[in-house]
Design a protein around this motif. Structure first.
Motif, PDB file in Angstrom:
ATOM      1  N   ILE A 149       0.886  -1.307   0.064  1.00 16.41           N
ATOM      2  CA  ILE A 149      -0.034  -0.087   0.031  1.00 16.41           C
ATOM      3  C   ILE A 149       0.957   1.301   0.007  1.00 16.41           C
ATOM      4  O   ILE A 149       0.328   2.498  -0.297  1.00 16.41           O
ATOM      5  CB  ILE A 149      -0.950  -0.159   1.252  1.00 16.41           C
ATOM      6  N   PHE A 190       0.843   4.031  -2.929  1.00 12.34           N
ATOM      7  CA  PHE A 190      -0.409   4.627  -2.675  1.00 12.34           C
ATOM      8  C   PHE A 190      -0.264   5.723  -1.706  1.00 12.34           C
ATOM      9  O   PHE A 190      -0.643   6.752  -1.878  1.00 12.34           O
ATOM     10  CB  PHE A 190      -1.517   3.685  -2.882  1.00 12.34           C
ATOM     11  N   GLY A 191      -0.059   5.064  -0.454  1.00 14.37           N
ATOM     12  CA  GLY A 191       0.089   5.856   0.650  1.00 14.37           C
ATOM     13  C   GLY A 191       0.948   7.215   0.436  1.00 14.37           C
ATOM     14  O   GLY A 191       0.551   8.422   0.997  1.00 14.37           O
ATOM     15  N   ALA A 233      -1.879  -1.237  -4.252  1.00 16.12           N
ATOM     16  CA  ALA A 233      -2.534  -1.165  -3.056  1.00 16.12           C
ATOM     17  C   ALA A 233      -3.925  -1.929  -3.099  1.00 16.12           C
ATOM     18  O   ALA A 233      -4.259  -2.412  -1.894  1.00 16.12           O
ATOM     19  CB  ALA A 233      -2.848   0.522  -3.016  1.00 16.12           C
ATOM     20  N   VAL A 246      -8.087   1.983  -6.728  1.00 14.98           N
ATOM     21  CA  VAL A 246      -7.783   1.392  -5.615  1.00 14.98           C
ATOM     22  C   VAL A 246      -8.978   0.635  -5.086  1.00 14.98           C
ATOM     23  O   VAL A 246      -8.865  -0.726  -5.070  1.00 14.98           O
ATOM     24  CB  VAL A 246      -7.070   1.783  -4.393  1.00 14.98           C
TER      25      VAL A 246
END
Lengths: 317, 448, 297
Positions: free
Chosen positions: A38, A41-42, C107, C168
């Motif tokens: 993640i 994207f984080g 993600a 996402v």
């Protein structure tokens, strides 16, 4: 308007079983790896969403006057926004606009999707593409085109009315702009919603309606009693995103404003008002407050909507 | 299948990269000149970036660059009027992204000066061109001894009209607004076209017409930047708005926004008998396709109608200047550009011959060629001598507010209501006064 | 599909075709409605300014058809700047689309296949971000980018477009449904690392969703208008949407320098939508499947 995604409600997971310590260690390791997946994207989320928002939130707590300096003002900008007739009028407009637009758009896209689901002709396939096509056309270009088409001097409407010796209504002036914009937005987005509903309909196992058919149900009954309830999740999520998009209505009025003969004012929608306040009047502080105030309104509206349909949290797993 | 998709993707990326690379163009490391619309002639010279929207700007920039070895101009057109101001305003607020030199209309100087966005060019030799301009023109760009821009063109107002329509309905150019209304009625009664147009999106015209009747919208002295006088609902302002509101109500004039395709096509098609506008208007009209087809040679110009014919007042719409921004990297060079760009004879001549500017440079204003020019758009009428030069000479200058953009937006919104028939002119004036006064106070001004 | 699966007897089929006339008429009316602007655009891209504003009828060809002339004009005007704009749009769409899709795939897979503290909270935040008004982001992003000297560069457009919460969301739902945990566990038991498992086992299964998300995010970047409008002032960097917007604002004030821009705007609009239409038509199979991602259950 923002685009809505396709829809789903994720499946429920199996209940957890107590774990041993090695399993727990493995799980901790896997959790770390999960974060790693993640992470990109984080980073993007933090840099391009959280940071600007935090910055804007900071801005919104200050006031800056041309003749004064910058001062910390707590929530003065918010108090001003929620008592600002321009902002309130804008909110009133987008709420009314949503209440008219969304039912029209939904009825149209659901209707078309049901019809397309029941037909297999070549013409049906062609229609599906044509109706979806406007989604591939940038909103700016759509608005430019409709601007030409609405022209009372050289647009088709003007020429049509000219034949019977009448002056065509200008669909962007103060009296007609509501309908004029409903048309543009419906044209632009109905096809996209239609495709999502259609995709959901195509995903239904046909054997489900066989039974109903055998019981003698008409296609209408099958459509309304079986198909629509089965795609209700898709419908609900489209509704939520259409609601959010419409409350943030911006691109079309912004592009059509210069040719609207004043029908579209700089404070026509809250988003347009925030944009003008920031980029024309350089009131970045107040503009940020307007944006956040709009965010609050959107949040409340969506919450009310989800509460009314008792589907709160259904799309959070 | 898979391979095909990969090939397609790769070639798409390659095409995109190569297309975008063409845009890379000149420049390089320097943050100033990345993409100029023009060619840089002297590659080694430092570059000054300029935003401007004059229609003949390409030629003007070439003239400058060909004539200068020490500095080169990199020009971009980021949009006309409001579009450019939005960009400039944003750059000012952000503290980054502004050009070195920016084209501003005279009515917008105070707006940016109060934000500290403009450089006092007198400190960098800007006064060297003062001799080229009338006292009034120079006063418009300066505050006391400080100078915030170099003037280029002015916008003395007049009335453009259609000779064919006037002839058909047997009227001569009205000299007063009362006659203007009577003639409008006469044309309408005879089944003729609209007499004029009250576009809501040209609030600067409305302001000028109000000033013509004696209104004094703003009092503002940039040396006392905390005080501003706002007087937008005095009797003169109300009268003028009521007058135009009445014309709209009686359907004597149109309500079409100007600078739109609809308006231009209306002008071409003879939908409007008159166009209340400024000296630069013919160039804009002809470039947009007016006066080239059946309407060729049908236009003429007459002095702006007056409220009191025995006591004429001259007013102005538009006209721009080049200002140096405080974000400029080299303020001295930028001043050289601001004062030297569009100041050479070739550029000025190209500008006035095509009527895209009404030059303020005295050398041109007094030249025989300019004074006696027979203007093709007006069928050979010597409009400079007869109409525009007298109008310019009689123009006494306006005082603008430091929040002119906001004021125009409010006036535009109220004009739209007048045009829609939902408000009278007096009500509009009162509404503008109220919102601008509130805004000024909110901005921390002492409003009188 | 469904109509065919019912056993067909001849009289019944006839009744069905009769009944199909009404829905076909309904579709026909809608097709006309949805095609009107496109028809107008195709017709009028063959006209010069005089034909455009002259009274010959907006929905039919003018006397002289100047399609090729307009096309040539479009690609040569102002040093062929239109072609640069198209190239910029393609660059932003491809880099932004590929980048944001890659990020979204990772993600989405992470959210779907790993359980960790803060997962639900993060995901709720992500969904909540949909409610953030556009202007709330454009204004501060502009100021932040200006401070980083990134305004007026291609990164000012590309970097913000990497943010794609919808993507996402879609990837999470799809990965959750289409990638069985058992398969992943089997790969892990075989000793494959987490990233190899992802790349070799999960990714191929997620392909339809990847194509859909890629297409949707490319369209979003291609159609983007206000972000580049605010970020860029150098018209050599404009995407085609902003470029046409610029022409639109210049056209009525003769800022083409004596060159009427109206015909260019019309034909430029037409040309600019062709790439996306081709993309949608040729990838139809993928995105229509992808859009139905988990839309039931």
């Amino acid at each position: 308007m923002t685009s809505a995604p396709a829809i789903a409600s994720p499946r429920r997971r199996t209940p957890r079983v107590p774990l041993s310590s090695t399993q727990r260690a493995a799980q901790r390791r896997r959790a770390a790896i999960g974060w790693l997946f993640i992470a990109p994207f984080g980073v993007v989320f933090l840099l391009f969403l959280v940071a600007p928002l935090a910055y804007a939130l900071g801005l919104s707590l200050f006031t800056k006057g041309l003749a004064t300096g910058t001062e910390f003002a707590w929530f003065a900008n918010y108090i001003q926004a929620f008592t600002d007739p321009s902002f309130l009028r804008g909110v009133g407009f987008v709420v009314t606009f949503s209440l008219v637009l969304i039912p029209i758009q939904m009825a149209l896209s659901l209707g078309v999707a049901l019809v397309l689901d029941a037909l297999t002709s070549r013409f049906a396939r062609f229609s599906r593409l044509v109706i979806f096509l406007p989604y591939a056309i940038p909103a700016v270009i759509g608005a430019i085109m409709w601007g030409f088409l609405y022209s009372p001097t050289f647009g088709p409407l003007g020429q049509l009315f000219g034949l019977i010796g009448q002056q065509a209504p200008f669909l962007l002036d103060a009296d007609h702009v509501f309908g004029g914009l409903i048309n543009v937005v419906t044209w632009q987005w109905a096809g996209y919603y239609m495709i999502i509903i259609y995709a959901a309909l195509q995903g239904i196992d046909p054997s489900i309606y066989e039974a109903a058919r055998i019981d003698g149900a008409s296609s209408w009954q099958v459509a309304l009693r079986i198909k629509v309830p089965l795609v209700s999740n898709a419908l609900l999520l489209i509704l939520v995103f259409a609601l959010i998009g419409t409350l943030q209505f911006f691109t079309e009025p912004a592009v059509l404003r210069p040719i609207s003969n004043g029908g579209i004012t700089p404070d026509f929608t809250p988003n347009l008002y925030a944009y003008t306040t920031a980029f024309s009047y350089a009131q970045f502080n107040y503009a940020s407050a307007i944006s956040f105030a709009l965010g609050i309104v959107v949040f409340i509206c969506v919450y009310i909507f989800l509460f009314a349909t008792r589907k709160r949290g259904s799309f959070l797993s | 299948m898979k391979k095909k998709a990969i090939i397609a993707a790769v070639s798409a990326i390659a095409i995109a990269l190569s297309l975008a690379a063409c845009g890379g163009g000149s420049g390089g490391g320097s943050s100033v000149a990345k993409n100029c619309t023009n060619k840089i002639v002297v590659k080694s010279a430092p570059v000054v970036t300029v935003w401007a929207w004059y229609p003949n700007m390409a030629k003007v920039v070439d003239n400058f660059n060909n004539g200068h070895k020490d500095v080169q101009v990199c020009w971009t057109n980021v949009g006309q009027g409001g579009d450019e101001y939005n960009k400039f305003q944003t750059a000012v607020a952000a503290g980054k992204g502004a050009p070195d030199v920016v084209m501003l209309e005279a009515d917008h100087l105070a707006n940016y000066q109060i934000q500290g966005a403009l450089v006092d060019i007198s400190k960098y030799g800007g006064n060297s061109v003062k001799k080229n301009f009338s006292e009034g023109a120079w006063k418009d760009v300066s505050v006391g001894s400080a100078v915030y821009a170099a003037p280029i063109d002015g916008g003395p107002m007049a009335m453009i009209y259609r000779k064919d329509i006037f002839a058909k309905y047997g009227i001569t150019p009205p000299t007063t607004w009362a006659e203007y209304q009577q003639d409008a009625q006469k044309v309408k009664d005879a089944g003729g076209p609209l007499f004029g147009d009250l576009g809501a999106n040209t609030p600067a015209v409305m302001m000028a017409l109000q000033i013509q009747k004696g209104a004094m919208p703003f009092t503002y002295d940039p040396t006392k930047p905390k005080n501003v006088g706002v007087s937008l609902d005095d009797s003169a302002s109300k009268d003028v708005l009521d007058y135009w509101g009445g014309l709209v109500k009686d359907k004597l004039v149109g309500v079409q926004d100007q600078f739109t395709a609809d308006y231009i096509s209306g002008v071409v098609g003879g939908k409007y008998a008159t166009y209340i506008s400024a000296a630069w208007a013919p160039g804009y009209l002809s470039g947009a396709g007016v006066g080239q087809g059946t309407d060729k040679g049908q236009f003429a110009s007459a002095p702006l109608p007056q409220w009191d014919a025995s006591n004429p007042v001259s007013v102005n719409w538009g006209g721009s200047a080049f200002a140096v921004t405080t974000q400029a990297t080299d303020k001295k060079l930028s001043t050289e550009v601001a004062t030297g760009l569009y100041a050479d004879n070739a550029s000025l001549e190209d500008g006035w011959k095509n009527q895209v500017i009404f030059p303020l440079n005295q050398g041109v204003l007094k030249s025989d060629a300019f004074v006696n020019a027979e203007v093709a758009f007006f069928g050979g009428q010597t409009v400079n001598k007869d109409i525009y030069i007298p109008a310019e000479n009689a123009y006494k200058g306006f005082t603008y507010s430091p929040f002119q953009v906001y004021y125009y937006a409010q006036l535009q919104a109220e004009l739209a209501k007048v045009n829609a028939g939902s408000e009278t002119g007096s009500e509009a004036a009162a509404a503008v006064q109220k919102s601008v006064e509130t805004y000024a106070k909110k901005q921390g001004f002492t409003v009188s | 599909m469904t109509t065919l699966s019912t056993p067909a007897v001849t009289p019944m089929r006839r009744r069905r075709t009769n009944r199909n006339i009404v829905p076909h008429l309904f579709l026909g009316v809608l097709v006309v409605y949805f095609l009107i602007p496109l028809w107008w655009m195709i017709i009028n891209s063959s006209k010069d300014a005089a034909g455009l504003f002259g009274g010959t009828g907006a929905m039919w060809f003018a006397k002289d058809i100047n399609f090729l002339g307009n096309l040539q004009d479009l690609f040569t005007y102002n040093g062929g700047i239109y072609l640069h704009w198209l190239g910029n749009s393609a660059l932003y769409a491809i880099v932004g689309g590929v980048g944001s899709t890659a990020i979204a795939v990772l993600a989405g897979y992470g959210f779907a296949k790993f359980r960790f503290r803060g997962r639900n909270l993060s995901f709720a935040l992500l969904l909540g971000s949909v409610m953030v008004p556009l202007t709330a982001l454009v204004i501060p992003t502009f100021i932040l980018f200006a401070n980083l000297h990134l305004t007026d560069t291609i990164w000012a457009v590309i970097l913000p477009s990497l943010l794609n919460p919808f993507g996402v969301y879609l990837m999470r739902v799809y990965a959750g449904d289409a990638v069985p945990d058992e398969l992943l566990d089997a790969a892990r038991v075989d000793g494959a690392g987490e990233f190899r498992t992802f790349a070799q086992v999960a990714l191929p299964l997620m392909r339809p969703a990847v194509v859909t998300v890629l297409l949707l995010s490319m369209v979003a970047t291609w159609n983007n208008y206000f972000l580049p409008l605010a970020m860029l002032s150098d018209n050599g960097l404009f995407p085609v949407t902003v470029g046409l917007g610029l022409w639109q604002s210049l056209a009525s004030a003769n800022n083409g320098g004596g060159h009427s821009l109206w015909s260019l705007i019309v034909i430029g609009s037409l040309v600019s939508i062709i790439p996306l239409i081709i993309a949608f038509l040729s990838l139809q199979k993928y995105w229509q499947g992808g859009l139905s991602i988990g839309s039931l259950k």
